[in-house]
Write a protein that holds these residues in place. Structure first.
Motif, PDB file in Angstrom:
ATOM      1  N   GLY A  33     -14.160  19.769 -64.826  1.00 41.57           N
ATOM      2  CA  GLY A  33     -13.715  18.679 -65.670  1.00 41.57           C
ATOM      3  C   GLY A  33     -12.253  18.327 -65.484  1.00 41.57           C
ATOM      4  N   SER A  34     -11.443  19.311 -65.096  1.00 41.67           N
ATOM      5  CA  SER A  34     -10.003  19.069 -65.020  1.00 41.67           C
ATOM      6  C   SER A  34      -9.471  19.003 -63.602  1.00 41.67           C
ATOM      7  CB  SER A  34      -9.258  20.170 -65.787  1.00 41.67           C
ATOM      8  OG  SER A  34      -9.564  21.450 -65.269  1.00 41.67           O
ATOM      9  N   GLY A  35     -10.148  19.640 -62.648  1.00 41.02           N
ATOM     10  CA  GLY A  35      -9.663  19.608 -61.278  1.00 41.02           C
ATOM     11  C   GLY A  35      -8.401  20.436 -61.092  1.00 41.02           C
ATOM     12  N   GLY A  36      -7.719  20.211 -59.987  1.00 43.40           N
ATOM     13  CA  GLY A  36      -6.560  21.026 -59.636  1.00 43.40           C
ATOM     14  C   GLY A  36      -5.257  20.475 -60.155  1.00 43.40           C
ATOM     15  N   GLY A  37      -5.053  20.524 -61.444  1.00 42.69           N
ATOM     16  CA  GLY A  37      -3.859  19.942 -62.056  1.00 42.69           C
ATOM     17  C   GLY A  37      -2.571  20.636 -61.697  1.00 42.69           C
ATOM     18  N   GLU A  38      -2.595  21.958 -61.582  1.00 36.41           N
ATOM     19  CA  GLU A  38      -1.377  22.698 -61.271  1.00 36.41           C
ATOM     20  C   GLU A  38      -0.888  22.386 -59.859  1.00 36.41           C
ATOM     21  OE1 GLU A  38      -0.788  27.306 -60.508  1.00 36.41           O
ATOM     22  OE2 GLU A  38      -0.916  26.914 -62.655  1.00 36.41           O
ATOM     23  N   PHE A  39      -1.801  22.371 -58.907  1.00 32.47           N
ATOM     24  CA  PHE A  39      -1.456  22.037 -57.524  1.00 32.47           C
ATOM     25  C   PHE A  39      -0.955  20.599 -57.449  1.00 32.47           C
ATOM     26  CE2 PHE A  39      -2.214  23.467 -53.091  1.00 32.47           C
ATOM     27  CZ  PHE A  39      -1.902  22.305 -52.416  1.00 32.47           C
ATOM     28  N   GLY A  40      -1.677  19.691 -58.102  1.00 31.43           N
ATOM     29  CA  GLY A  40      -1.292  18.284 -58.078  1.00 31.43           C
ATOM     30  C   GLY A  40       0.072  18.037 -58.687  1.00 31.43           C
ATOM     31  N   GLN A  41       0.375  18.722 -59.796  1.00 30.33           N
ATOM     32  CA  GLN A  41       1.679  18.550 -60.427  1.00 30.33           C
ATOM     33  C   GLN A  41       2.802  19.000 -59.501  1.00 30.33           C
ATOM     34  OE1 GLN A  41       2.179  19.992 -64.448  1.00 30.33           O
ATOM     35  NE2 GLN A  41       4.321  20.516 -64.070  1.00 30.33           N
ATOM     36  N   ARG A  42       2.592  20.136 -58.858  1.00 25.50           N
ATOM     37  CA  ARG A  42       3.622  20.655 -57.952  1.00 25.50           C
ATOM     38  C   ARG A  42       3.909  19.678 -56.817  1.00 25.50           C
ATOM     39  NH1 ARG A  42       1.329  25.152 -57.009  1.00 25.50           N
ATOM     40  NH2 ARG A  42       0.327  24.648 -55.018  1.00 25.50           N
ATOM     41  N   GLU A  43       2.861  19.104 -56.241  1.00 27.49           N
ATOM     42  CA  GLU A  43       3.058  18.181 -55.118  1.00 27.49           C
ATOM     43  C   GLU A  43       3.674  16.852 -55.577  1.00 27.49           C
ATOM     44  OE1 GLU A  43       2.624  19.149 -51.929  1.00 27.49           O
ATOM     45  OE2 GLU A  43       2.251  21.082 -52.882  1.00 27.49           O
ATOM     46  N   GLY A  51      10.800  13.562 -51.840  1.00 24.28           N
ATOM     47  CA  GLY A  51      10.305  12.545 -50.927  1.00 24.28           C
ATOM     48  C   GLY A  51       8.959  12.905 -50.329  1.00 24.28           C
ATOM     49  N   SER A  52       8.339  11.917 -49.725  1.00 25.14           N
ATOM     50  CA  SER A  52       6.964  12.081 -49.248  1.00 25.14           C
ATOM     51  C   SER A  52       6.814  13.134 -48.159  1.00 25.14           C
ATOM     52  CB  SER A  52       6.433  10.737 -48.740  1.00 25.14           C
ATOM     53  OG  SER A  52       7.249  10.254 -47.679  1.00 25.14           O
ATOM     54  N   ARG A  53       7.868  13.379 -47.386  1.00 21.89           N
ATOM     55  CA  ARG A  53       7.776  14.372 -46.322  1.00 21.89           C
ATOM     56  C   ARG A  53       7.580  15.783 -46.864  1.00 21.89           C
ATOM     57  NH1 ARG A  53      12.502  12.671 -41.912  1.00 21.89           N
ATOM     58  NH2 ARG A  53      11.667  10.577 -41.426  1.00 21.89           N
ATOM     59  N   PHE A  54       7.860  15.992 -48.118  1.00 19.13           N
ATOM     60  CA  PHE A  54       7.763  17.326 -48.716  1.00 19.13           C
ATOM     61  C   PHE A  54       6.428  17.555 -49.420  1.00 19.13           C
ATOM     62  CE2 PHE A  54      12.219  16.488 -48.138  1.00 19.13           C
ATOM     63  CZ  PHE A  54      12.745  17.705 -47.741  1.00 19.13           C
ATOM     64  N   VAL A  55       5.559  16.569 -49.374  1.00 16.87           N
ATOM     65  CA  VAL A  55       4.227  16.726 -49.963  1.00 16.87           C
ATOM     66  C   VAL A  55       3.315  17.374 -48.928  1.00 16.87           C
ATOM     67  CG1 VAL A  55       2.218  15.536 -50.931  1.00 16.87           C
ATOM     68  CG2 VAL A  55       4.531  14.736 -51.453  1.00 16.87           C
ATOM     69  N   GLY A  56       2.665  18.454 -49.324  1.00 16.24           N
ATOM     70  CA  GLY A  56       1.801  19.189 -48.412  1.00 16.24           C
ATOM     71  C   GLY A  56       0.511  18.443 -48.097  1.00 16.24           C
ATOM     72  N   PRO A  57      -0.077  18.738 -46.962  1.00 18.78           N
ATOM     73  CA  PRO A  57      -1.298  18.038 -46.549  1.00 18.78           C
ATOM     74  C   PRO A  57      -2.507  18.355 -47.420  1.00 18.78           C
ATOM     75  CG  PRO A  57      -0.845  19.865 -45.064  1.00 18.78           C
ATOM     76  CD  PRO A  57       0.348  19.731 -45.955  1.00 18.78           C
ATOM     77  N   TYR A  58      -2.470  19.467 -48.139  1.00 14.26           N
ATOM     78  CA  TYR A  58      -3.629  19.862 -48.939  1.00 14.26           C
ATOM     79  C   TYR A  58      -3.682  19.178 -50.301  1.00 14.26           C
ATOM     80  CZ  TYR A  58      -3.966  23.423 -45.341  1.00 14.26           C
ATOM     81  OH  TYR A  58      -4.072  24.064 -44.131  1.00 14.26           O
ATOM     82  N   GLN A  59      -2.659  18.391 -50.624  1.00 12.30           N
ATOM     83  CA  GLN A  59      -2.697  17.631 -51.876  1.00 12.30           C
ATOM     84  C   GLN A  59      -3.936  16.745 -51.943  1.00 12.30           C
ATOM     85  OE1 GLN A  59      -1.681  17.339 -54.727  1.00 12.30           O
ATOM     86  NE2 GLN A  59      -1.812  15.218 -55.407  1.00 12.30           N
ATOM     87  N   SER A  60      -4.381  16.269 -50.787  1.00 14.51           N
ATOM     88  CA  SER A  60      -5.508  15.340 -50.760  1.00 14.51           C
ATOM     89  C   SER A  60      -6.825  15.991 -51.147  1.00 14.51           C
ATOM     90  CB  SER A  60      -5.644  14.727 -49.356  1.00 14.51           C
ATOM     91  OG  SER A  60      -5.897  15.736 -48.394  1.00 14.51           O
ATOM     92  N   ILE A  61      -6.903  17.337 -51.087  1.00 21.08           N
ATOM     93  CA  ILE A  61      -8.173  18.003 -51.389  1.00 21.08           C
ATOM     94  C   ILE A  61      -8.086  19.008 -52.534  1.00 21.08           C
ATOM     95  CG2 ILE A  61      -9.084  17.708 -49.061  1.00 21.08           C
ATOM     96  CD1 ILE A  61      -8.336  20.655 -48.527  1.00 21.08           C
ATOM     97  N   ALA A  62      -6.923  19.601 -52.767  1.00 22.04           N
ATOM     98  CA  ALA A  62      -6.840  20.716 -53.720  1.00 22.04           C
ATOM     99  C   ALA A  62      -7.094  20.287 -55.157  1.00 22.04           C
ATOM    100  CB  ALA A  62      -5.484  21.400 -53.616  1.00 22.04           C
ATOM    101  N   TRP A  63      -6.743  19.060 -55.506  1.00 16.41           N
ATOM    102  CA  TRP A  63      -6.912  18.608 -56.890  1.00 16.41           C
ATOM    103  C   TRP A  63      -8.342  18.177 -57.182  1.00 16.41           C
ATOM    104  CZ3 TRP A  63      -8.995  13.904 -58.025  1.00 16.41           C
ATOM    105  CH2 TRP A  63      -9.102  12.995 -56.969  1.00 16.41           C
ATOM    106  N   PHE A  64      -9.124  17.933 -56.117  1.00 21.88           N
ATOM    107  CA  PHE A  64     -10.409  17.251 -56.236  1.00 21.88           C
ATOM    108  C   PHE A  64     -11.430  18.123 -56.963  1.00 21.88           C
ATOM    109  CE2 PHE A  64     -14.207  15.332 -53.891  1.00 21.88           C
ATOM    110  CZ  PHE A  64     -14.228  14.205 -54.700  1.00 21.88           C
ATOM    111  N   TYR A  65     -12.292  17.494 -57.755  1.00 18.54           N
ATOM    112  CA  TYR A  65     -13.293  18.218 -58.535  1.00 18.54           C
ATOM    113  C   TYR A  65     -14.226  19.047 -57.660  1.00 18.54           C
ATOM    114  CZ  TYR A  65     -11.748  14.926 -62.102  1.00 18.54           C
ATOM    115  OH  TYR A  65     -10.979  14.207 -62.970  1.00 18.54           O
TER     116      TYR A  65
END
Length: 416
Positions: A113-123, A131-145
């Motif tokens: 129901g909540s997904g990966g909020g902690e990972f998403g907040q950090r990114e 800046g965008s260069r410091f966002v990790g590539p796993y942001q696109s999947i780690a938050w996902f339900y």
């Protein structure tokens, strides 16, 4: 009533990572003793929020349970799922070698129901702070339900049917039903359940929009369903994963059938429409009983949804009476989650684990922190109650309107 399924879905393994225990043994000991572990929120960044009390998983070290290469690409809720899945597979005596031989025979289904909020907040903090260069590539999947389903299946090499259920908090029960139906259709093993981690500041701010959320500061009084002091629910993290397999397959492996997932049904009645949930939940109960071929008087214990909102509690009490008739006022009802918090989709899966353990031990666990019941229910409080338990009913409702009911049969009761 409907005919029994030729293939039956058995629970053969349970893995738990919960606020009151990170093993099945610790979880059951705390549950049967009616221990409450609700406490003040300790997460950094949450000090100023009006949500004061939650059920936190303490003492869980992700690095001790999950390999580094998976840790860096996953959120806390997926760490819980991978750890709980390992425990469940070990409990079911299914090692890596067993599943490597037939990878397409094992599937995974979770609910979130909540997904990966902690990972998403950090990114997101890195995005806006550096800046965008410091966002990790796993942001696109780690938050996902669906992240937990994906990572459990990838990590263990499971290539059978995999899915995620998005059905509100009731999705936890729906995921178990989905697994049972996959087994009945021919899949040998399903790893199923739900874990949540909704206590990061970002996730908690999102929850503040729920009118049903308790903001009471005293942990002993923050979550008291079915009483005249009910003031909402307390959120929690953690959850459980179960191994669900075909009964005959379990027998062939010499593994005990702990319980069978005998019947399930779900309905929808609208967001926060608690009066309407009476009819919807009652209909779900009737549907689950029908699929299980179970008469109302056969239900030996009910694990309640127990939202902690007066209108919702009243609707649930009436729904139980509507569906079970006079038996609904006599059957023992319990809500162990009042001692751990309501972990969204994970809450009914933990209830299911508790129901299996209750049937095995012949004990109805108590409802912590609840004493002055104001509804016509035989709510078990104070201490556990000894009882012969062959059939259990687990109930769940979501804040957005989903209702779900699951009938469990004790392994010995359904082994004919």
């Amino acid at each position: 009533m409907s005919e029994p399924y030729p293939r039956r879905a058995a629970v053969t393994g349970i893995g738990v990572v919960a606020p009151n225990g990170t093993t099945v043994e610790a979880f059951w000991k705390a549950t049967q003793e009616g221990m409450s572990v609700l406490d003040r929120v300790s997460r950094e960044g949450c000090e100023h929020l009006p949500l004061r009390v939650a059920g936190e998983v303490r003492g869980f070290e992700p690095a001790g349970a999950v390999e580094e290469r998976f840790l860096v690409q996953t959120d806390r809720f997926t760490h819980f799922a991978m750890a709980a899945a390992d425990l469940a597979l070990e409990n079911a005596r299914l090692g890596q070698a067993d599943t490597d031989d037939a990878p397409f025979s094992v599937g995974v289904v979770t609910a979130a129901g909540s997904g990966g909020g902690e990972f998403g907040q950090r990114e997101l903090q890195r995005l806006w702070g550096k800046g965008s260069r410091f966002v990790g590539p796993y942001q696109s999947i780690a938050w996902f339900y669906a992240a937990s389903t994906g990572q459990v299946s990838i990590r263990r090499g499971f290539k059978g049917p995999c899915s995620v259920v998005a059905a509100d908090e009731a999705g936890g029960l729906d995921a178990l039903a989905h697994a049972a139906r996959a087994v009945r259709r021919g899949t040998e093993v399903m790893v199923a359940g739900s874990t949540e981690a909704p206590l990061a500041p970002y996730s908690m701010v999102c929850q503040l929009g729920y009118e049903e959320l308790s903001t009471v500061e005293d942990p002993a009084h923050a979550y008291r369903p079915f009483t005249d002091r009910a003031s909402g629910f307390v959120p929690a993290e953690g959850g459980a994963m179960l191994v669900v397999e075909e009964v005959a397959s379990a027998w062939e492996r010499g593994v005990p059938v702990r319980a069978t997932l005998a019947g399930h049904a779900a309905t929808f009645t609208g967001a926060s429409c608690w009066e309407a949930s009476r009819e919807g939940l009652a209909e779900a109960i009737r549907g689950a009983l029908d699929e299980a071929g179970c008469a109302p008087e056969e239900i030996d214990v009910v694990f309640a949804d127990a939202l902690g909102v007066p209108a919702a509690d009243r609707a649930e009490a009436l729904a139980i009476a509507d569906a079970l008739g006079a038996h609904g006022r006599r059957v023992p009802v319990t809500a162990p989650k009042t001692g751990t918090g309501r972990g969204y989709c994970a809450a009914p899966v933990l209830d299911t684990a508790a129901a299996v353990l209750a049937m095995e031990h012949g004990l109805v666990p108590p409802t912590p922190n609840v004493f002055d019941i104001c509804h016509d229910l035989d709510l078990v409080t104070g201490r556990a109650r000894a009882a012969e338990l062959r059939t259990a009913l687990v109930l769940s409702r979501g804040l957005m309107g989903s209702n779900s009911a699951l009938v469990l049969r004790h392994g010995a009761a359904d082994a004919s």
